[in-house]
Design a protein around this motif. Structure first.
Motif, PDB file in Angstrom:
ATOM      1  N   TYR A 104       0.833  -1.207   0.000  1.00  0.00           N
ATOM      2  CA  TYR A 104       0.000   0.000   0.000  1.00  0.00           C
ATOM      3  C   TYR A 104       0.863   1.250   0.000  1.00  0.00           C
ATOM      4  O   TYR A 104       0.652   2.186  -0.768  1.00  0.00           O
ATOM      5  CB  TYR A 104      -0.928   0.013   1.220  1.00  0.00           C
ATOM      6  CG  TYR A 104      -1.693   1.313   1.350  1.00  0.00           C
ATOM      7  CD1 TYR A 104      -2.858   1.528   0.623  1.00  0.00           C
ATOM      8  CD2 TYR A 104      -1.219   2.337   2.164  1.00  0.00           C
ATOM      9  CE1 TYR A 104      -3.540   2.731   0.711  1.00  0.00           C
ATOM     10  CE2 TYR A 104      -1.899   3.548   2.264  1.00  0.00           C
ATOM     11  CZ  TYR A 104      -3.061   3.738   1.533  1.00  0.00           C
ATOM     12  OH  TYR A 104      -3.728   4.933   1.617  1.00  0.00           O
ATOM     13  N   PHE A 108      -7.348   3.510  -0.477  1.00  0.00           N
ATOM     14  CA  PHE A 108      -7.007   4.767   0.201  1.00  0.00           C
ATOM     15  C   PHE A 108      -7.256   4.545   1.690  1.00  0.00           C
ATOM     16  O   PHE A 108      -8.377   4.207   2.073  1.00  0.00           O
ATOM     17  CB  PHE A 108      -7.887   5.925  -0.281  1.00  0.00           C
ATOM     18  CG  PHE A 108      -7.701   6.306  -1.729  1.00  0.00           C
ATOM     19  CD1 PHE A 108      -8.279   5.550  -2.741  1.00  0.00           C
ATOM     20  CD2 PHE A 108      -6.954   7.418  -2.087  1.00  0.00           C
ATOM     21  CE1 PHE A 108      -8.119   5.897  -4.078  1.00  0.00           C
ATOM     22  CE2 PHE A 108      -6.785   7.772  -3.420  1.00  0.00           C
ATOM     23  CZ  PHE A 108      -7.364   7.012  -4.422  1.00  0.00           C
ATOM     24  N   ARG A 133       1.621   8.443  -5.177  1.00  0.00           N
ATOM     25  CA  ARG A 133       0.394   9.248  -5.221  1.00  0.00           C
ATOM     26  C   ARG A 133       0.538  10.509  -4.376  1.00  0.00           C
ATOM     27  O   ARG A 133       0.122  11.602  -4.776  1.00  0.00           O
ATOM     28  CB  ARG A 133      -0.751   8.375  -4.704  1.00  0.00           C
ATOM     29  CG  ARG A 133      -2.133   8.921  -4.942  1.00  0.00           C
ATOM     30  CD  ARG A 133      -3.175   7.871  -4.561  1.00  0.00           C
ATOM     31  NE  ARG A 133      -3.122   7.522  -3.142  1.00  0.00           N
ATOM     32  CZ  ARG A 133      -3.713   6.453  -2.611  1.00  0.00           C
ATOM     33  NH1 ARG A 133      -4.386   5.614  -3.372  1.00  0.00           N
ATOM     34  NH2 ARG A 133      -3.627   6.200  -1.311  1.00  0.00           N
ATOM     35  N   ARG A 182      -6.667  10.804   3.650  1.00  0.00           N
ATOM     36  CA  ARG A 182      -6.590  10.583   2.202  1.00  0.00           C
ATOM     37  C   ARG A 182      -7.830  11.077   1.463  1.00  0.00           C
ATOM     38  O   ARG A 182      -7.931  10.895   0.250  1.00  0.00           O
ATOM     39  CB  ARG A 182      -6.331   9.099   1.897  1.00  0.00           C
ATOM     40  CG  ARG A 182      -4.901   8.640   2.187  1.00  0.00           C
ATOM     41  CD  ARG A 182      -3.891   9.310   1.259  1.00  0.00           C
ATOM     42  NE  ARG A 182      -2.509   9.041   1.632  1.00  0.00           N
ATOM     43  CZ  ARG A 182      -1.820   9.746   2.532  1.00  0.00           C
ATOM     44  NH1 ARG A 182      -2.399  10.760   3.166  1.00  0.00           N
ATOM     45  NH2 ARG A 182      -0.569   9.444   2.796  1.00  0.00           N
ATOM     46  N   PRO A 184      -8.575  14.095   0.590  1.00  0.00           N
ATOM     47  CA  PRO A 184      -8.197  15.001  -0.516  1.00  0.00           C
ATOM     48  C   PRO A 184      -7.643  14.246  -1.732  1.00  0.00           C
ATOM     49  O   PRO A 184      -7.916  14.631  -2.868  1.00  0.00           O
ATOM     50  CB  PRO A 184      -7.123  15.906   0.119  1.00  0.00           C
ATOM     51  CG  PRO A 184      -7.403  15.865   1.590  1.00  0.00           C
ATOM     52  CD  PRO A 184      -7.893  14.469   1.849  1.00  0.00           C
ATOM     53  N   GLN A 185      -6.887  13.181  -1.502  1.00  0.00           N
ATOM     54  CA  GLN A 185      -6.349  12.421  -2.633  1.00  0.00           C
ATOM     55  C   GLN A 185      -7.457  11.605  -3.310  1.00  0.00           C
ATOM     56  O   GLN A 185      -7.443  11.404  -4.533  1.00  0.00           O
ATOM     57  CB  GLN A 185      -5.203  11.521  -2.185  1.00  0.00           C
ATOM     58  CG  GLN A 185      -3.998  12.319  -1.678  1.00  0.00           C
ATOM     59  CD  GLN A 185      -2.746  11.492  -1.528  1.00  0.00           C
ATOM     60  OE1 GLN A 185      -2.534  10.518  -2.230  1.00  0.00           O
ATOM     61  NE2 GLN A 185      -1.872  11.892  -0.602  1.00  0.00           N
TER      62      GLN A 185
END
Lengths: 199, 199
Positions: free
Chosen positions: A58, B181, A65, B186, B188-189
């Motif tokens: 992960y 995620f 990312r 996370r 926002p990503q």
């Protein structure tokens, strides 16, 4: 504000690219404190963040990312993770010999590894980074000669012990007026506090 | 998108307050999947995030700070952590009996615990939340009667097994078109990806 990080921590690298502009906006001084994360975690009896294969897979994807999200130049290094005691010892030696060059050295090491996949583990690799620095660090050879010495080892051990005593348990880890913030994810909350929001 | 969370996870609660507006902006459908985080972690051989006293102390403070940062109403519950198998089983029973009421039930449980410090652990507490719901869930008594039954246990076990197989290792955990995620950090990503940024 103390900024703790391991040279082999990608989130530490991401934070290193953001923290100076952030601190400058609020007139804060940063004290850079490279540590060996595995030693800090071991002192607390904690496991490393990537020891489990599922979390490791992960995180390897999350590095890419998050770098994009943060707008930080990043290339996965060929060898990961690596040992960082020589880079960290060099940092503390340089901090004593030429304080103004310690942070530029830290940036040079982090960028060599996280952008160009260069070796930063061996004493020779650390010496090469010192030699490449501009302005040149006259004491480069001295630093290299001292990397395995008791003074360098003692400086890093002391920094690690202080980090453990301060309650650091990750990289990056920020201590702002005694308040801990863990992770590059917490930069926005760190900014809120710097901007004057009370605890 | 699958949204995995534990009713006793504050970051899961924070995400639950944000995820619907986010998904709606990009026309995404969310599938809510309550899990028992300790069971998922145990299946992977992972330790819980708060087992170490140092991390526990940090996180308790971080809950408050993150709630403020995210603009989510939050009060530290009197009892924490707690067991959540009855709430999670009720969710899956309701999902079968009255699918439209499952997410409102999840919100009701999360808000009862994270805003009002109400008990959500016991079957009676779960039944009280079901009874309070508007529109009323006619099958409330049935749900309560079935909480300890094999069907309810089987539904939750299946959800946990699927989460383990999907590689879930925390709460909240999002799976968007097969991409994982982890963490409220996370969001926002997750939004960047929903907005069309390629992997």
């Amino acid at each position: 504000m103390d900024f703790y990080f391991d040279f082999a921590s990608p989130y530490g690298y991401f934070a290193s690219e953001k923290i100076e502009a952030l601190a400058a906006r609020y007139g804060r001084v940063i004290r850079w404190r490279p540590i060996l994360l595995f030693a800090v975690l071991r002192a607390h009896g904690l496991a490393g963040p990537m020891e489990h294969p599922l979390k490791r897979a992960y995180m390897l994807a999350d590095f890419e990312r998050s770098a994009k999200f943060l707008g930080v130049q990043y290339r996965a290094p060929a060898s990961f993770p690596i040992v960082t005691q020589h880079a960290a010892r060099a940092f503390y030696l340089i901090e004593q010999a030429a304080p103004d060059l310690a942070v530029p050295f830290a940036h040079a090491v982090l960028r060599a590894y996280w952008r160009e996949s260069r070796d930063i583990a061996s004493p020779a690799a650390v010496a090469a980074i010192v030699s490449d620095m501009t302005p040149a660090l006259g004491a480069a050879e001295d630093v290299l000669a001292q990397l395995q010495g008791d003074v360098a080892k003692g400086l890093l051990t002391e920094a690690i012990n202080r980090a453990v005593a301060a309650g650091v348990f990750g990289s990056p880890f920020f201590m702002l007026d005694g308040e801990p913030f863990f992770g590059a994810d917490r930069l926005p909350q760190l900014e809120v506090r710097m901007a004057g929001s009370p605890r």
